[in-house]
Write a protein that holds these residues in place. Structure first.
Motif, PDB file in Angstrom:
ATOM      1  N   TRP A 777      72.175  37.609 149.888  1.00 49.35           N
ATOM      2  CA  TRP A 777      72.978  36.631 149.129  1.00 49.35           C
ATOM      3  C   TRP A 777      73.203  35.355 149.957  1.00 49.35           C
ATOM      4  CZ3 TRP A 777      72.115  38.317 144.765  1.00 49.35           C
ATOM      5  CH2 TRP A 777      72.570  39.518 144.206  1.00 49.35           C
ATOM      6  N   ALA A 778      73.416  35.579 151.259  1.00 46.24           N
ATOM      7  CA  ALA A 778      73.792  34.431 152.099  1.00 46.24           C
ATOM      8  C   ALA A 778      72.600  33.590 152.534  1.00 46.24           C
ATOM      9  CB  ALA A 778      74.558  34.923 153.329  1.00 46.24           C
ATOM     10  N   THR A 779      71.396  34.130 152.481  1.00 43.71           N
ATOM     11  CA  THR A 779      70.241  33.414 153.035  1.00 43.71           C
ATOM     12  C   THR A 779      69.148  33.179 151.989  1.00 43.71           C
ATOM     13  OG1 THR A 779      69.305  35.496 153.796  1.00 43.71           O
ATOM     14  CG2 THR A 779      70.672  34.288 155.364  1.00 43.71           C
ATOM     15  N   SER A 780      68.433  34.169 151.676  1.00 48.06           N
ATOM     16  CA  SER A 780      67.231  34.005 150.864  1.00 48.06           C
ATOM     17  C   SER A 780      67.520  33.750 149.391  1.00 48.06           C
ATOM     18  CB  SER A 780      66.341  35.249 150.982  1.00 48.06           C
ATOM     19  OG  SER A 780      65.986  35.478 152.318  1.00 48.06           O
ATOM     20  N   TYR A 781      68.713  34.094 148.911  1.00 41.12           N
ATOM     21  CA  TYR A 781      68.982  33.986 147.473  1.00 41.12           C
ATOM     22  C   TYR A 781      68.805  32.560 146.972  1.00 41.12           C
ATOM     23  CZ  TYR A 781      71.538  33.606 143.101  1.00 41.12           C
ATOM     24  OH  TYR A 781      71.886  33.310 141.804  1.00 41.12           O
ATOM     25  N   ALA A 782      69.198  31.561 147.777  1.00 44.59           N
ATOM     26  CA  ALA A 782      69.115  30.175 147.328  1.00 44.59           C
ATOM     27  C   ALA A 782      67.675  29.802 146.983  1.00 44.59           C
ATOM     28  CB  ALA A 782      69.669  29.235 148.401  1.00 44.59           C
ATOM     29  N   ASP A 783      66.709  30.222 147.794  1.00 40.03           N
ATOM     30  CA  ASP A 783      65.305  29.935 147.501  1.00 40.03           C
ATOM     31  C   ASP A 783      64.839  30.671 146.256  1.00 40.03           C
ATOM     32  OD1 ASP A 783      65.106  28.270 149.701  1.00 40.03           O
ATOM     33  OD2 ASP A 783      64.433  29.893 151.036  1.00 40.03           O
ATOM     34  N   VAL A 784      65.265  31.934 146.133  1.00 41.97           N
ATOM     35  CA  VAL A 784      64.884  32.704 144.950  1.00 41.97           C
ATOM     36  C   VAL A 784      65.462  32.039 143.700  1.00 41.97           C
ATOM     37  CG1 VAL A 784      65.189  34.923 143.773  1.00 41.97           C
ATOM     38  CG2 VAL A 784      64.668  34.868 146.215  1.00 41.97           C
ATOM     39  N   ARG A 785      66.732  31.595 143.790  1.00 42.70           N
ATOM     40  CA  ARG A 785      67.399  30.920 142.639  1.00 42.70           C
ATOM     41  C   ARG A 785      66.618  29.686 142.207  1.00 42.70           C
ATOM     42  NH1 ARG A 785      71.351  26.770 142.439  1.00 42.70           N
ATOM     43  NH2 ARG A 785      72.638  26.885 140.509  1.00 42.70           N
ATOM     44  N   LYS A 786      66.164  28.898 143.200  1.00 40.82           N
ATOM     45  CA  LYS A 786      65.432  27.682 142.913  1.00 40.82           C
ATOM     46  C   LYS A 786      64.150  27.999 142.148  1.00 40.82           C
ATOM     47  CE  LYS A 786      65.252  24.857 146.283  1.00 40.82           C
ATOM     48  NZ  LYS A 786      64.864  24.218 147.571  1.00 40.82           N
ATOM     49  N   ASP A 787      63.409  29.064 142.602  1.00 41.78           N
ATOM     50  CA  ASP A 787      62.142  29.424 141.946  1.00 41.78           C
ATOM     51  C   ASP A 787      62.383  30.002 140.555  1.00 41.78           C
ATOM     52  OD1 ASP A 787      60.770  28.598 144.175  1.00 41.78           O
ATOM     53  OD2 ASP A 787      60.599  30.632 145.044  1.00 41.78           O
ATOM     54  N   MET A 788      63.417  30.879 140.449  1.00 40.73           N
ATOM     55  CA  MET A 788      63.618  31.618 139.211  1.00 40.73           C
ATOM     56  C   MET A 788      64.225  30.779 138.083  1.00 40.73           C
ATOM     57  SD  MET A 788      62.469  34.732 139.503  1.00 40.73           S
ATOM     58  CE  MET A 788      61.084  33.915 140.313  1.00 40.73           C
ATOM     59  N   ARG A 789      65.016  29.755 138.422  1.00 41.79           N
ATOM     60  CA  ARG A 789      65.670  28.965 137.368  1.00 41.79           C
ATOM     61  C   ARG A 789      64.642  28.296 136.468  1.00 41.79           C
ATOM     62  NH1 ARG A 789      70.104  24.995 139.654  1.00 41.79           N
ATOM     63  NH2 ARG A 789      70.453  24.688 137.416  1.00 41.79           N
ATOM     64  N   GLY A 790      63.558  27.844 137.073  1.00 39.82           N
ATOM     65  CA  GLY A 790      62.526  27.216 136.261  1.00 39.82           C
ATOM     66  C   GLY A 790      61.788  28.222 135.390  1.00 39.82           C
ATOM     67  N   GLN A 791      61.596  29.411 135.886  1.00 39.32           N
ATOM     68  CA  GLN A 791      60.836  30.423 135.142  1.00 39.32           C
ATOM     69  C   GLN A 791      61.698  31.104 134.079  1.00 39.32           C
ATOM     70  OE1 GLN A 791      58.388  33.155 137.432  1.00 39.32           O
ATOM     71  NE2 GLN A 791      58.512  31.788 139.233  1.00 39.32           N
ATOM     72  N   TYR A 792      62.955  31.286 134.408  1.00 42.33           N
ATOM     73  CA  TYR A 792      63.833  32.012 133.489  1.00 42.33           C
ATOM     74  C   TYR A 792      65.113  31.200 133.287  1.00 42.33           C
ATOM     75  CZ  TYR A 792      60.696  35.860 134.704  1.00 42.33           C
ATOM     76  OH  TYR A 792      59.594  36.644 134.916  1.00 42.33           O
ATOM     77  N   PRO A 793      65.008  30.100 132.579  1.00 44.51           N
ATOM     78  CA  PRO A 793      66.175  29.200 132.447  1.00 44.51           C
ATOM     79  C   PRO A 793      67.294  29.798 131.603  1.00 44.51           C
ATOM     80  CG  PRO A 793      64.340  28.428 131.093  1.00 44.51           C
ATOM     81  CD  PRO A 793      63.787  29.548 131.922  1.00 44.51           C
ATOM     82  N   ARG A 794      67.014  30.722 130.741  1.00 44.22           N
ATOM     83  CA  ARG A 794      68.053  31.275 129.881  1.00 44.22           C
ATOM     84  C   ARG A 794      68.853  32.360 130.582  1.00 44.22           C
ATOM     85  NH1 ARG A 794      66.198  34.003 125.726  1.00 44.22           N
ATOM     86  NH2 ARG A 794      68.192  33.764 124.591  1.00 44.22           N
ATOM     87  N   HIS A 795      68.473  32.732 131.809  1.00 42.74           N
ATOM     88  CA  HIS A 795      69.184  33.783 132.558  1.00 42.74           C
ATOM     89  C   HIS A 795      70.077  33.149 133.595  1.00 42.74           C
ATOM     90  CE1 HIS A 795      67.027  37.324 130.953  1.00 42.74           C
ATOM     91  NE2 HIS A 795      66.090  36.407 130.702  1.00 42.74           N
ATOM     92  N   PRO A 796      71.228  33.769 133.847  1.00 47.53           N
ATOM     93  CA  PRO A 796      72.177  33.150 134.793  1.00 47.53           C
ATOM     94  C   PRO A 796      71.662  33.195 136.233  1.00 47.53           C
ATOM     95  CG  PRO A 796      72.957  35.326 134.125  1.00 47.53           C
ATOM     96  CD  PRO A 796      71.738  35.018 133.264  1.00 47.53           C
TER      97      PRO A 796
END
Length: 815
Positions: A777-796
């Motif tokens: 949560w503290a480290t890698s999540y931010a990068d995952v969030r950046k990649d996933m928001r574009g692919q799955y915009p309807r998911h939080p």
């Protein structure tokens, strides 16, 4: 005495007399040619302490006769007066006899019938280095007699090449007397190089004999070969090539006595004697000055589990080679040719094995039972396992009872001059079995013919042209003696009217053969071994036979002699031994449980039927044997449960060992009740081990296991996800959004192992693997969030997942 010619042994006789006078026992070591065999007994005649007869044991009949004749000639008397001899079927003794030369089995019979040896003042064991079974037994019995009954009995062991110290210790540290030097020097000549490997032994031996003929000018030539076959082949090769003035003479044990005497007698010119080890000891061929040693010896090797002996040809030992060399220096300086190089000499064994180490111990076991004790002072104790096999055979023959004690039948067998097998046959079948007993006890008179025993029996009365006549003559004479040894009629328990095949089966109840399935002539024997013969022979089609001679191969022996037998003859003879057996066993070949009812004689299956109502437990136990062969059928669920238990074992709560080795070792305990009706390999491979594994835990252990190593992980949403324990670390796969709000990484087991969490995208694709969720949560999540928001915009994809609500829902469209 007529013979005043000095011999090397003469110098040792005063010391020997003194040793016997002081201790009553001694060991005499004298090299070949020293004269101990003929000088010592005559010298002891004048010993005041010896008031009875002197018995001297010789290992061979020819040597016994020759020694007695030589001593009688020295005294100027015929054999049978002061000096006589006794052997099976022949004796030349009288009330005046003081020295009696006997073959070794005679002493055993004398002791068993008169344990005090009344009238015997001394017993001499000549050529003890040969270590025959009867000599070892005779010495052990005499030592026990001397200790318990006859402290006045003189015992003397004589040998040419034996290591005397162990024998002296066995005899209570008896004094050792040594005769130095031999009668005449012997020049030893080795091969300059090993013989050509492509040259047959007989050809190499023939060449060496011809070389000896050419290089020596005086005296006879004694040639040592392992057996009659080699002697006949060398004889055939030498006959056309032998120089003029030479006479060729064979010498082996199966020859008629007259032919043996001819080999010993002088001839005009020079003589070549082709001999087996019969000429190795106690035998002086007067004109021999040259020895040609082929370096081979034939010995009997016995395989106790199969009950079979085989003759093997081996390299001579150094002791045997020295004995043979000594034959050349008896009457004049001599020469010894050896069919090996000097460099090979060091590789030879020092001494041959004692017969007690390699022989069939059944006769010995019978003698020990008759004596009433097995703790005799043997120089080489019999092997306990081989002795046990011998006693098992004697029990099967009815010679011993279940406690190992000799029966009346066994006492009868001990009086017969036969192996206990043949003695049993003779005692049960009566005089009618005497020709067969004599035939089986002798060499094959139709050697090389097909292995049909019936043809041999017919040859006794109607010899075919190829028969060995001297052997048949011996068999006929021995049959007459054996018939006289057994009373007529059935009052002694004799079964009359038995066929030759039934007689053979009495002697060899463990060698009744039942033909195996298939075209090849192969049989399973009632003792559990196998037998075979070449196709196309008269007996190769027999369903049932009795194998009376096999080559001794422990796996599948070649049948060298046999007789066909019918099932009716077997059932009549062995009705009390034929039993029904219920068998439920796993068949590897068919891959299933077979339940059969079989009527058996030993390993022979005479009748085989299905067993439809075999007990369930018997079927289950047979199925377990199948599992032992194919292995445990692990399902994913069973593997997960086992892995959970293995993790919990570290907590020390008594969880069972569920490794493959531990489970296989305890199959009967944990799996037997759960097999159900499994009977085939397919059934076993479909088996789910999970219920049986769970049943190995009690209630408390089960509760502890579920708490410590749970089968599933409860997500923040309350969903249960199975934990995969069948890997390097316990693992789960879960949607990333479902883990929002979780700030402590889940752990399992006593060691608090972190779960290996594979976080999935909304499309159920792995986006991250972690064993430290707070760090993710503290480290890698931010990068995952950046990649996933574009692919799955309807998911939080909240900026701080640690305070977000877990969810599996997507945002409504338009928001």
């Amino acid at each position: 005495m007529r013979d005043s010619h000095p011999l090397p042994i003469d110098d040792a006789l005063p010391a020997l007399r003194a040793a016997l006078a002081a201790r009553g026992m001694a060991v005499l070591q004298a090299p070949p040619g020293a004269g101990k065999t003929t000088r010592v007994p005559l010298d002891l005649l004048a010993t005041p302490r010896i008031t009875g007869r002197i018995l001297m044991l010789e290992p061979r009949r020819l040597a016994a006769r020759a020694a007695a004749e030589r001593m009688a000639e020295t005294l100027g008397q015929p054999v049978g007066q002061t000096v006589g001899y006794r052997m099976r079927g022949e004796a030349k003794v009288s009330p005046a006899t003081r020295i009696e030369v006997v073959t070794e089995g005679i002493l055993t019979r004398m002791i068993q019938s008169d344990p005090g040896l009344d009238g015997i003042g001394a017993v001499i064991f000549d050529e003890f280095h040969e270590r025959s079974l009867n000599a070892d037994l005779g010495l052990a019995l005499c030592l026990e007699i001397r200790a318990a009954l006859r402290d006045d009995l003189i015992l003397l062991v004589m040998s040419a090449t034996l290591d005397a110290a162990p024998v002296a210790r066995l005899m209570g540290d008896a004094p050792m007397v040594t005769s130095e030097g031999r009668a005449f020097p012997v020049d030893t000549r080795w091969l300059p190089r090993p013989p050509d490997a492509s040259l047959r032994f007989e050809a190499a031996m023939t060449n060496l004999i011809l070389q000896a003929c050419a290089e020596t000018t005086e005296g006879g030539i004694l040639c040592f070969l392992p057996g009659e076959g080699e002697i006949r082949r060398v004889e055939a090769a030498l006959t056309p090539r032998l120089p003029p003035g030479f006479t060729l003479r064979p010498l082996f044990g199966a020859m008629e006595f007259a032919a043996q005497r001819a080999a010993l007698a002088p001839v005009p010119g020079r003589k070549v004697v082709l001999a087996t080890s019969i000429a190795e000891t106690s035998l002086t061929i007067p004109d021999i000055r040259v020895v040609v040693d082929g370096g081979r010896a034939r010995r009997a090797r016995f395989d106790a589990p199969s009950g079979m002996s085989r003759l093997v040809t081996e390299r001579v030992t150094r002791a045997e080679a020295e004995q043979r060399r000594g034959r050349a220096g008896r009457v004049a300086p001599g020469t010894c040719y050896r069919l090996w190089t000097k460099g090979e000499e060091g590789a030879l064994a020092a001494f041959p094995p004692a017969e007690i180490e390699a022989a069939d111990l059944t006769p010995l076991a019978l003698e020990l039972a008759l004596w009433g004790g097995a703790d005799l002072p043997f120089l080489t104790p019999p092997h306990p396992g081989v002795l046990a096999e011998a006693r098992a055979l004697l029990e099967a023959l009815g010679a011993l009872d279940g406690a190992g004690r000799i029966t009346d039948h066994g006492k009868r067998l001990a009086t017969l001059p036969l192996h206990p097998r043949l003695g049993h046959m003779l005692a049960v079948a009566g005089p009618e079995a005497a020709p067969l007993a004599a035939l089986l006890a002798d060499r094959d008179p139709l050697r090389g013919d097909p292995p049909d025993l019936t043809a041999r029996l017919k040859a006794i009365d109607r010899p075919p042209a190829q028969a060995h006549r001297p052997t048949l003559d011996r068999i006929r004479d021995e049959a007459k003696r054996l018939a006289r040894a057994i009373p007529q009629g059935s009052s002694q328990g004799i079964q009359t009217g038995l066929s030759p095949a039934q007689m053979a089966a009495l002697a060899y109840p463990d060698r009744i053969g039942l033909r195996r399935k298939g075209d090849a002539p192969r049989w399973v024997l009632s003792g559990g071994k196998g037998g075979a013969m070449a196709a196309g022979l008269p007996l190769s089609g027999a369903r049932l036979l009795v194998a009376t001679d096999l080559d001794g191969d422990p796996r599948e022996a070649a049948i060298r002699q046999a007789i066909a037998i019918s099932e009716a003859e077997i059932r009549t003879l062995f009705a009390d031994r034929i039993r029904w057996h219920d068998l439920c066993e796993w068949s590897r070949r068919e891959g299933r449980v077979l339940a059969r009812r079989q009527e058996r004689l030993g390993a022979l299956v005479l009748d085989d039927r299905t067993w439809p109502d075999a007990p369930e437990e018997a079927v289950a136990r047979a199925a377990l044997d199948g599992l032992r062969q194919i292995g445990l059928p692990w399902t994913p669920a069973a593997r997960r449960f086992r892995a959970r238990v293995e993790l919990a074992r570290g907590d020390g709560d008594g969880f069972p060992d569920m490794t493959d080795a531990a489970l296989m070792a305890r199959l009967d305990d944990w799996l037997l009740p759960h097999l159900g009706g499994a009977r085939t390999e397919a059934d076993l491979r479909r088996l789910d081990l999970t219920p049986a594994l769970k049943a190995m835990l009690d209630w408390d252990q089960t509760q502890h296991l579920d708490t410590l190593v749970p089968p599933h992980f409860d997500t923040p949403l309350g969903r249960r996800i199975p934990i995969d324990y069948d890997g390097e670390a316990p693992a789960i796969e879960v949607r990333l959004q479902e883990m929002f709000g979780l700030t402590r990484h889940p752990v399992v087991g006593a060691a608090r192992l972190p779960l290996r969490i594979t976080l999935l995208s909304p499309g159920h694709r792995p986006v991250q693997v972690t064993m430290d969720l707070p760090r993710f949560w503290a480290t890698s999540y931010a990068d995952v969030r950046k990649d996933m928001r574009g692919q799955y915009p309807r998911h939080p994809w909240p900026e701080d997942p640690t305070i977000a609500e877990p969810t599996l829902r997507a945002k409504p469209r338009g928001t």
